[in-house]
Design an enzyme around this catalytic site. Structure first.
Site, PDB file in Angstrom:
ATOM      1  N   LYS A 121      -6.740  60.380  71.616  1.00 29.49           N
ATOM      2  CA  LYS A 121      -8.438  59.323  71.006  1.00 29.49           C
ATOM      3  C   LYS A 121      -8.115  58.065  70.947  1.00 29.49           C
ATOM      4  CE  LYS A 121      -8.443  61.543  67.016  1.00 29.49           C
ATOM      5  NZ  LYS A 121      -6.575  62.687  67.301  1.00 29.49           N
ATOM      6  N   THR A 122      -7.101  57.371  70.740  1.00 24.90           N
ATOM      7  CA  THR A 122      -6.811  55.744  71.224  1.00 24.90           C
ATOM      8  C   THR A 122      -7.442  55.476  71.975  1.00 24.90           C
ATOM      9  OG1 THR A 122      -5.860  55.966  68.726  1.00 24.90           O
ATOM     10  CG2 THR A 122      -5.890  53.647  70.387  1.00 24.90           C
ATOM     11  N   GLU A 165     -13.292  56.067  67.250  1.00 27.11           N
ATOM     12  CA  GLU A 165     -12.370  57.353  66.991  1.00 27.11           C
ATOM     13  C   GLU A 165     -12.864  58.466  66.493  1.00 27.11           C
ATOM     14  OE1 GLU A 165      -7.467  57.861  66.699  1.00 27.11           O
ATOM     15  OE2 GLU A 165      -8.058  55.543  67.542  1.00 27.11           O
TER      16      GLU A 165
END
Length: 464
Positions: A121-122, A165
């Site tokens: 995600k990051t 995110e």
């Protein structure tokens, strides 16, 4: 122009303001003109960055830190019920707002992209933030890690796009109403909150169901959990589904990933045409993250060739295969990987990057519950290294579980043929690594806890 600060968020107090997610929201609110305050357990570079924006940051948690005129108290799921500032909020009848609700309020009125998945995600959120900024679209963004270029995890932009995110760990991603949702993968994790894969699928289905009518789901065509989720949401009449990956059936197909040392060259087939671009981090999984970012930007109407070129400007996120330095011919790289799938992906990427050199790993398990459920798989992943050091479990928000220690991982690693050394005193790791490392070796510090702090100390010790 971005929406004004919601009235409930005009004077917020953040408990645990130094956390990755919390600090990002606090920064955006401060940049929008809110009077922000908060507390954290210890001093940090994040606390200093917040103060530079005019935020009041208290160290330690105490009732007197909460101002009587606070409009709300913002908490994450990590804040315990007996926190004194939380108790004071109840006494003063100050509303308590979960971090996800605060973030959702900041996205209201903007075209939002929410990036979800068990891993990646990051990185994917960061790639989008960098690319959209490079294209002059001036996005707002909230990320779980600091971008290497801007050095921050969030920003209030003047454009109409917000990239966030979306955290599935406590189901908070169900609070968002994105125009574009990305699902990179779906796996069982966060065992304190999810008892089964069915619960995970239900949670992700709810998240996908929140996509605005006519919006788009960008989802992996390769990862089994994502494929299963796709089959469950295909019939949503208001949802456009765009798949990406190496599968022949993918709408955006990854044709080829060519390693170039610590970078990769990626070729995709999109709309009947081949498109090649560079990704600045090694490994196929990061290349696939970049393709997910590309597909999401295209779903917003951004030309693919412009976006691909801009993604090439991404230079990384702190803790995501971040080069910490080199000393005496030994490189030290830091990895946030803490789930077996992430560990395997980063170890394979580093194995490909170091060629014939040795790969040494310093691994710190994260959470007792995760180790209990996945410790065997963590140990098996470590077998991809030439030698590894395993530290005690980093507890984070959890209390110990009787009988669950790093020994579970060490035994599994040795059973898989790994060369493993148990180290209980983190301060001795630089000496241990200095006794193992030779010129040309690569040392990977790995885990979601404070193992990241060891990089400079290892480099200093190796240089001596």
């Amino acid at each position: 122009m971005a929406p004004a600060v919601p009235s409930a968020m005009e004077r917020p107090h953040f408990i645990g303001i130094g956390g990755a997610g919390m600090s990002g929201i606090a920064k955006i609110l401060a940049q929008r003109g809110a009077k922000v305050a908060g507390s954290d357990a210890k001093e940090s570079a994040t606390a200093d960055a917040l103060r530079a924006l005019g935020v009041t940051v208290h160290i330690g948690h105490a009732t007197e830190h909460l101002a009587t005129d606070a409009s709300c108290v913002v908490v994450s799921s990590a804040i315990r019920a007996d926190n004194p500032e939380l108790a004071r909020a109840a006494e003063l009848s100050v509303p308590v707002v979960h971090r996800s609700d605060a973030l959702a309020s900041l996205m209201t009125g903007l075209r939002s992209i929410a990036v979800a998945g068990t891993h990646g995600k990051t990185t994917t959120t960061s790639m989008l933030a960098v690319a959209l900024t490079e294209l002059g679209l001036d996005p707002s963004y909230a990320i779980g890690g600091d971008l290497e270029g801007p050095g921050t995890n969030s920003r209030h932009g003047a454009g109409d796009i917000f990239v966030a995110e979306a955290d599935e760990s406590d189901r908070s991603f169900q609070k968002y109403d994105p125009e574009v949702a990305i699902v990179l993968n779906v796996e069982l994790d966060h065992h304190a909150n999810y008892a089964s894969m069915d619960e995970i699928y239900d949670s992700f289905e709810t998240f996908v169901g929140k996509v605005v009518p006519g919006g788009t789901l960008v989802i992996s065509a390769d990862q089994p959990g994502a494929v299963e989720l796709t089959s469950r949401v295909r019939d949503l009449s208001t949802l456009n589904v765009v798949t990406y990956g190496a599968a022949e059936s993918a709408d955006v197909r990854v044709h080829k990933v060519t390693p170039r040392g610590l970078t990769s060259e990626v070729t995709v087939l999109l709309g009947g045409r081949f498109l090649t671009f560079t990704v600045s981090v090694p490994g196929s999984h990061y290349a696939h993250n970049a393709v997910a970012a590309l597909a999401a930007g295209v779903a917003l109407g951004i030309p693919a060739h412009n976006l691909a070129s801009a993604i090439g400007k991404y230079t990384g996120v702190k803790r995501r295969l971040q080069l910490k330095g080199e000393a005496a011919g030994v490189q030290v790289i830091d990895s946030y990987a803490h789930h077996p799938t992430e560990m395997t992906a980063d170890l394979e990427a580093m194995r490909g990057a170091v060629a014939d050199a040795r790969l040494l790993v310093v691994f710190q398990p994260h959470l007792f519950s995760r180790t209990q459920e996945l410790g065997t798989e963590m140990g098996q992943a470590l077998a991809l290294s030439d030698a590894s050091v395993v530290l005690d479990i980093y507890p984070a928000r959890e209390d110990p579980i009787p009988g669950i220690t790093s020994t579970l991982i060490i035994d599994a690693a040795r059973a898989a043929g790994a060369d493993v050394t148990a180290v209980h005193d983190k301060a001795t790791v630089p000496d241990v690594i200095a006794g193992m490392a030779k010129p040309g070796d690569l040392v990977l510090t790995m885990g979601a806890g404070d193992v990241t702090d060891l990089g400079p100390a290892i480099l200093a010790r190796v240089s001596n």
